[in-house]
Design an enzyme around this catalytic site. Structure first.
Site, PDB file in Angstrom:
ATOM      1  N   SER A   1      -2.087   6.753   4.275  1.00  0.00           N
ATOM      2  CA  SER A   1      -1.542   6.556   5.511  1.00  0.00           C
ATOM      3  C   SER A   1      -0.086   5.907   5.039  1.00  0.00           C
ATOM      4  CB  SER A   1      -1.880   5.345   5.584  1.00  0.00           C
ATOM      5  OG  SER A   1      -1.741   3.873   5.328  1.00  0.00           O
ATOM      6  N   LYS A   2       0.827   5.458   6.068  1.00  0.00           N
ATOM      7  CA  LYS A   2       2.050   5.085   5.748  1.00  0.00           C
ATOM      8  C   LYS A   2       2.221   4.014   4.871  1.00  0.00           C
ATOM      9  CE  LYS A   2       3.685   6.327  10.347  1.00  0.00           C
ATOM     10  NZ  LYS A   2       4.258   5.887  11.696  1.00  0.00           N
ATOM     11  N   ARG A   3       1.052   3.236   4.670  1.00  0.00           N
ATOM     12  CA  ARG A   3       0.896   2.095   3.846  1.00  0.00           C
ATOM     13  C   ARG A   3       1.022   2.203   2.317  1.00  0.00           C
ATOM     14  NH1 ARG A   3      -3.499  -0.149   6.458  1.00  0.00           N
ATOM     15  NH2 ARG A   3      -2.654  -0.029   8.643  1.00  0.00           N
TER      16      ARG A   3
ATOM     17  N   GLU B   1       4.900  11.639   5.389  1.00  0.00           N
ATOM     18  CA  GLU B   1       5.263  12.358   6.572  1.00  0.00           C
ATOM     19  C   GLU B   1       5.884  13.850   6.338  1.00  0.00           C
ATOM     20  OE1 GLU B   1       7.182   8.849   7.383  1.00  0.00           O
ATOM     21  OE2 GLU B   1       5.840   7.925   8.705  1.00  0.00           O
TER      22      GLU B   1
END
Ligand code: GLU
Length: 570
Positions: free
Chosen positions: A271-273, A336
């Site tokens: 995830s972006k985290r 991403e």
């Protein structure tokens, strides 16, 4: 068009960049549609007005186009080569949900009139209080359906509520959840059953008048002729609601295929985290070695409280993570699609790698190993839902890097030169400015063999960016390759200078000849090349010398050698 054409859709919410998981979903939807001679549609789910943006929608489209995942139906995007993708050939647009609100409203009214939805007037505060009470009592919160609501009947009470709603009173619309069991037949996971009475009266239209995700998706999948809904498993829990809505609205149920989740190698969800995690770990390491939070805040040009709350995991701010990455030189993990593009991955390597996240062709390559290398043409030819896996897939960055290195190696030199230049124009413009166009192919040839990414190429080419009059000479390299053995390297360098000054034209082939001749006369290429490398790059490492020298050109090479001799002789 045949009776039931295959139509798949990718339906991103434009609230950020395109995540690799989204790209994988899009790729599989595309591959299946193409395999079946059907259509692949892109729909932008922008009903969360506060979080959606046009920039994000555009970015997602550009990233898809970069990957080569082109949609037949959807917003129109002009590509660099003059082609366009998207369009509305089937007349089922618009493709932005925010422009379809009147359609959702018509369907919502249909449900209300059928006694399958009702306005609810509680304020968010009341709902929150109810929810807190449930939590305190260790119960799952369920909105209590008002007794006056009779499933399937537009009775007087419902009519009165509807009139209040039409008169403008703030409300949400809630679905009258069915009392029967819901079965989702998933093509990957099999039958998923939700027991009777388990669904609650969830909201289908928010107080701001926009539909919820569940409602818009159901209306759109029907009205846009979607035959197959292929999406990540995280949406599986939503699907019974969608099926219940379809039944209430008299819609078909499309074929569902939920795809495995994509995990990091340590089994955490990708995830972006992860970017914040990586930045935090680095900052924590610094702090444990004595960096005070105040000093960190000053270096980061951020308020101390913000740095403290980031360190304390109170937030995962991407902006703070990126600031830390810049100031403390941390490479944040790519998450991403645009991260991978910026890191110098090729779209064909990405698509190949993504194509194996939850699918494989089940074939052997000539060497007897599992066939893993393929392109988009192969994927569309062989893709099948049957071979989508059920278990989580691991995002193996080393494998992706290896795929990318192979993809770069497979490019013809001229194509690599053009694509690498194109990439540098965006991500390393100083390099493009520093190297004359006619010398670019030499530079490209010089860096290609060792470049696993396009960025590796740019790093290897850093010598071309040095300021001739001020770059640093690595003292260890100077001592070893120039000054040792009574300055043997310096003497060789002076000899090389004379020969290079006479070399014409100053091009790789000629320079190769000059160096070869020197090597034969002076005990091997190593002895000759290292002093020259130190002189032109400041260190004993550089891409192949003939190309590197030619890229700099005679004047810059001689200036660097002169300066190096001057500095190393003192
Ligand atoms: N807008 C949803 C998302 O981005 C789409 C889910 C779906 O494919 O139905 O997660």
């Amino acid at each position: 068009m045949s009776a039931s054409p295959v139509v798949t859709r990718f339906a991103p919410s434009p609230t950020g960049h395109l995540h690799v998981g989204g790209a994988r979903s899009a790729l599989f939807c595309w591959a299946y549609a193409k395999n079946q001679g059907g259509r692949f549609m892109l729909r932008i789910e922008d009903t969360d007005a506060a979080r959606s943006s046009d920039d994000s929608a555009r970015g997602i489209m550009e990233d898809l186009a970069w990957l080569g995942i082109e949609w037949d139906d959807g917003p129109v995007l002009s590509l660099a080569d003059g082609r366009t993708v998207g369009g509305d050939a089937r007349g089922v647009g618009p493709y932005f949900q925010a422009r379809r609100v009147s359609l959702y409203n018509r369907c919502a009214e249909q449900l209300v009139k059928a006694g399958r939805a009702y306005p609810a007037f509680e304020t968010p505060e009341v709902i929150d209080a109810q929810r807190r009470e449930a939590v305190a009592a260790k119960k799952t919160y369920r909105y209590p359906r008002p007794e006056e609501i009779e499933p399937g009947r537009f009775n007087d009470a419902l009519k009165a509520r509807w009139d209040r709603a039409l008169a403008g009173e703030s409300h949400v619309l809630r679905f009258v959840a069915p009392a029967h069991e819901i079965i989702v037949q998933d093509r990957v996971l099999g039958a998923v059953k939700i027991a009777a009475g388990e669904l609650d009266d969830f909201v289908i239209r928010k107080a701001d008048g926009f539909p919820t995700y569940h409602f818009a998706v159901v209306v759109d999948d029907e009205t846009m002729g979607v035959s197959h809904v292929m999406r990540a498993q995280e949406h599986l829990a939503n699907t019974p609601r969608h099926v219940a809505l379809q039944q209430a609205l008299g819609f078909r149920t499309p074929i569902y295929a939920h795809m495995p989740l994509i995990m990091n190698m340590d089994n955490s969800k990708m995830s972006k985290r992860d970017k914040a995690k990586a930045a935090r770990a680095k900052l924590q390491e610094r702090v444990s070695k004595g960096l005070t939070p105040a000093a960190a805040a000053a270096a980061l040009e951020l308020p101390e409280s913000e740095v403290a709350s980031f360190l304390a995991k109170d937030n995962d701010s991407l902006a703070v993570a990126e600031r830390i990455a810049r100031v403390y030189d941390v490479t944040l993990p790519e998450i991403e699609v645009c991260d991978f593009r910026a890191a110098g991955y090729l779209p064909e390597a990405m698509c190949n790698f993504l194509g194996l996240l939850g699918w494989n062709p089940g074939m052997k390559s000539p060497d007897g190993k599992d066939l893993e290398k393929f392109d988009l043409a192969f994927l569309r030819q062989h893709f099948s839902i049957e071979r989508i896996g059920r278990t989580n897939s691991k995002f193996d960055r080393l494998k992706l890097l290896a795929f990318n290195a192979d993809a770069i190696a497979a490019l013809p030199d001229a194509e690599f030169a053009a694509r690498w230049r194109h990439w540098c124009e965006e991500f390393e413009p100083a390099l493009v400015r520093a190297v004359p166009t006619d010398r670019w192919p030499w530079l490209a040839r010089a860096v290609k063999a060792r470049a696993r990414t396009l960025r590796d190429g740019a790093k290897a080419a850093a010598f071309a960016l040095l300021d001739d009059a001020s770059y640093t000479l690595d003292q260890g390299a100077v001592a070893k390759h120039l000054q040792s053995a009574g300055g043997a390297g310096l003497r060789l360098l002076a000899d090389a200078r004379a020969r290079l000054a006479a070399a014409e034209p100053f091009e790789p082939e000629v320079l190769h000849g000059v160096l070869e001749q020197m090597a034969q006369q002076n005990g091997g290429m190593g002895l000759v090349a290292q002093p020259i490398r130190v002189a032109i790059a400041g260190v004993a490492v550089s891409p192949p010398l003939p190309e590197s020298l030619a890229v700099l050109g005679k004047a810059r090479v001689l200036a660097r050698i002169d300066r190096c001799i001057g500095l190393a002789s003192t």
